[in-house]
Write an enzyme that holds these catalytic residues in place. Structure first.
Site, PDB file in Angstrom:
ATOM      1  N   ASP A 133      43.128  41.294  44.938  1.00 11.82           N
ATOM      2  CA  ASP A 133      41.725  41.498  45.269  1.00 11.82           C
ATOM      3  C   ASP A 133      42.068  41.965  46.682  1.00 11.82           C
ATOM      4  O   ASP A 133      42.491  41.453  47.610  1.00 11.82           O
ATOM      5  CB  ASP A 133      40.864  40.203  45.309  1.00 11.82           C
ATOM      6  N   ASP A 175      32.328  41.197  32.878  1.00 13.35           N
ATOM      7  CA  ASP A 175      32.071  39.804  33.224  1.00 13.35           C
ATOM      8  C   ASP A 175      31.223  38.923  32.483  1.00 13.35           C
ATOM      9  O   ASP A 175      30.188  39.150  32.564  1.00 13.35           O
ATOM     10  CB  ASP A 175      31.711  39.655  34.573  1.00 13.35           C
TER      11      ASP A 175
END
Length: 258
Positions: free
Chosen positions: A11, A130
């Protein structure tokens, strides 16, 4: 037989890795390029960069990260976060990304997947999903798509959505269980197998890895073709080679560097 892929994920925010990394040989644990080089040397099959800042003002920073990583690393790079247009994909590919991951933009405008696949080829278009388990109105449960980092519920069934984006040209699904993400309890196997069994493209399982057995479980019982993990590698708990050796001992076909 296909080789199972092990994919670490980084990330990135404002050009820096935001989750801690504990490689002993890194000079700068916050530099994503250094982390990528370490993973490349460790034998990672691919690397996933997620630009969590994901604004156009920061795109130039991320492009520089991708460019420097592509110059230094041999492994394929998948880059996602804030990808909204065909031009976004073009500049990422030109900067050295091998694949580009689309998430919220694909939910809000499905034809974007088709446009991207037709222009660049389905082999480099990844749709990130997701999903979270939700209660049905009449009882029972299903998996629902969430967007914008899991903040927005869409009411869209995850299995139906996966089938739709594949029909539009998605070449791969990056599936994250929001229920398991960060729990270290293992992948959501019912979710992973339901999606993997419903589409004909590779599915990357993500969310919840805490042990090496979880990686095996994602392939064997989740029917995924690749596994993505972050913290078990970032914090030095396991190496890529340890993960692959464990999966080989479990009977899975892996690419092992000499």
């Amino acid at each position: 037989m296909f080789k199972v892929r092990v994919i670490p994920c980084l990330d990135v925010k404002d050009g820096r890795v935001v989750k801690g990394i504990n490689f002993v040989d890194l000079r700068d644990a916050g530099d994503p390029v250094e982390a990528a080089i370490a993973y490349d040397a460790a034998g990672a099959d691919e690397l996933c960069f997620l630009d969590i800042t994901a604004t156009h003002e920061n795109r130039g920073i991320m492009l520089d990260v991708v460019r420097r990583t592509a110059e230094a690393c041999f492994m394929p790079l998948t880059v996602g976060g804030g990808v909204r247009t065909v031009d976004d994909i073009k500049v990422l590919l030109r900067s050295g990304a091998d694949k580009v991951s689309i998430n919220s933009a694909a939910v809000s405008r499905r034809e974007f997947v088709k446009e991207a696949a037709e222009k660049f080829g389905d082999q480099c278009i990844v749709v990130a999903i997701d999903a979270k388990r939700v209660k049905r109105g009449g009882g029972g449960e299903r998996w629902e798509i969430f967007t914008h980092g899991g903040r927005n519920s869409t009411g869209i069934d995850a299995i139906e959505y996966a089938q739709e984006v594949v029909s539009l040209g998605a070449g791969e699904i990056l599936l994250t269980s929001m229920d398991r993400d960060g729990t270290r309890q293992g992948f959501d196997i019912p979710l992973t197998s339901a999606i993997a069994d419903s589409v004909h493209v590779p599915v990357i399982a993500s969310g919840g890895v805490g042990t090496l057995d979880h990686l095996v479980d994602g392939i064997r019982n989740g029917h995924a073709t690749a596994v993505l993990a972050a913290s078990i590698f970032h914090f030095g708990e396991f190496t890529i080679r340890q993960a692959k050796d464990h999966m080989v001992r479990a009977g899975l076909p892996m690419r092992l560097d000499p």
